[in-house]
Design an enzyme around this catalytic site. Structure first.
Site, short mmCIF file in Angstrom:
data_model
loop_
_atom_site.label_atom_id
_atom_site.label_comp_id
_atom_site.label_asym_id
_atom_site.label_seq_id
_atom_site.Cartn_x
_atom_site.Cartn_y
_atom_site.Cartn_z
CG ASN A 7 -1.66 1.09 1.42
OD1 ASN A 7 -1.78 2.09 0.67
ND2 ASN A 7 -2.45 1.38 2.54
CE LYS A 9 -0.23 3.30 4.74
NZ LYS A 9 0.06 3.01 6.06
CG HIS A 96 -5.82 2.06 5.59
ND1 HIS A 96 -5.22 2.84 6.07
CD2 HIS A 96 -4.71 1.23 5.15
CE1 HIS A 96 -3.95 2.50 6.57
NE2 HIS A 96 -3.69 1.69 5.99
CD GLU A 165 -3.15 -2.54 7.35
OE1 GLU A 165 -1.91 -2.55 6.85
OE2 GLU A 165 -3.68 -1.40 7.09
P1 13P Z 1 3.35 -0.03 7.59
O1 13P Z 1 3.60 -1.17 6.77
O2 13P Z 1 4.08 1.21 7.15
O3 13P Z 1 3.19 -0.02 9.06
O4 13P Z 1 1.94 0.30 7.00
C1 13P Z 1 0.68 -0.58 7.09
C2 13P Z 1 -0.41 -0.17 6.45
O5 13P Z 1 -1.15 0.76 6.77
C3 13P Z 1 -0.79 -0.86 4.93
O6 13P Z 1 -2.06 -0.72 4.72
#
Ligand code: 13P
Length: 247
Positions: A7, A9, A96, A165
């Site tokens: 991901n 982002k 998310h 998560e």
């Molecule tokens: P990190 O791997 O940077 O902790 O992020 C996890 C996440 O939010 C994936 O959607």
């Protein structure tokens, strides 16, 4: 089948495709390539070009979110599942914690899941507790509620993946203890079995996953893969996670 989903982002410009090309080259030659799916979710701006490029390749492109209305609407900056599908997107994350904290309620998420599935997108539905909920030992209730408010039996479970998560773990370098994580994944799968009356969809773990801690996670056989944030922005780090998982 295991899943390694990156991901991105708010990261990436057109030339960042080189990161994905390197990941794709690794995966397409990897002796374990038939055991897993590698998927990356870049921002909306890159979805069409990336989807076109990887159309016939090993790596699959997904979206980070979608809007809760079908086809076209008068919502500024919104992108519908129909629009995502039209540019070749195959998967979408929904729920998310970044988007939940910006106002995505259970009702909105339910609509998003329904419309994404209707448009033949595979859904990666994200759930997770925050630090206070963990401290108050309400994690199991929270997760169950997040699942039952949105998912229901009539949905096509073959096109749904759930990603656990824990919010306190995202980007923090902190991970759950193996014991807690195993119990939580089993709890999620049991809740899903109740919703779908039989088999549970795949359940992934996400939160500070890297090439080192993946060796710990792989011992928890109930985990069907990973949702990877920070480490997915580097081809080396993402590939290391896959390599170390199968080592
Ligand atoms: P990190 O791997 O940077 O902790 O992020 C996890 C996440 O939010 C994936 O959607």
């Amino acid at each position: 089948m295991k899943y390694f989903i990156g991901n991105w982002k708010m990261f990436g410009i057109p030339k960042s495709i080189n990161i994905l090309k390197r990941i794709n080259t690794f995966c397409s030659k990897d002796k374990n390539r038939n055991k897993y799916k590698a998927i990356v979710t870049p921002p909306y701006t890159l979805l069409e070009t990336y989807s076109n490029y990887f159309k016939t390749k090993h790596l699959t492109i997904g979206s980070q979110n979608c809007y809760q209305k079908d086809k076209f609407s008068s919502n500024t900056a919104a992108v519908s599942p129909y629009m995502l599908k039209s540019v070749g997107v195959k998967y979408t994350l929904i729920g998310h914690s970044d988007n939940r904290s910006e106002g995505d309620t259970d009702d909105i998420l339910k609509e998003k899941v329904k419309l994404a599935l209707k448009n033949n997108l595979k859904v990666v539905f994200c759930i997770g507790e925050n630090k206070t909920q963990k401290k108050n030992k309400t994690t199991f209730n929270i997760l169950k509620r997040q699942l039952t408010k949105v998912l229901e039996k009539k949905l096509n479970k073959n096109n749904i993946i759930v990603a656990y998560e824990p919010i306190w773990s995202i980007g923090s370098g902190k991970i759950p203890s193996s014991d807690d994580l195993e119990k939580t994944i089993i709890h999620i799968k049991n809740s899903l079995k109740k919703i779908f009356r039989k088999k549970s969809p795949a359940v992934l773990y996400g939160g500070s996953v890297d090439g080192n801690n993946v060796k710990i996670f792989k011992k928890i056989t109930q985990i069907d893969g990973f949702l990877i944030g920070g480490a997915s922005k580097s081809s080396k780090k993402f590939i290391d996670i896959i390599k170390n998982y199968y080592r």
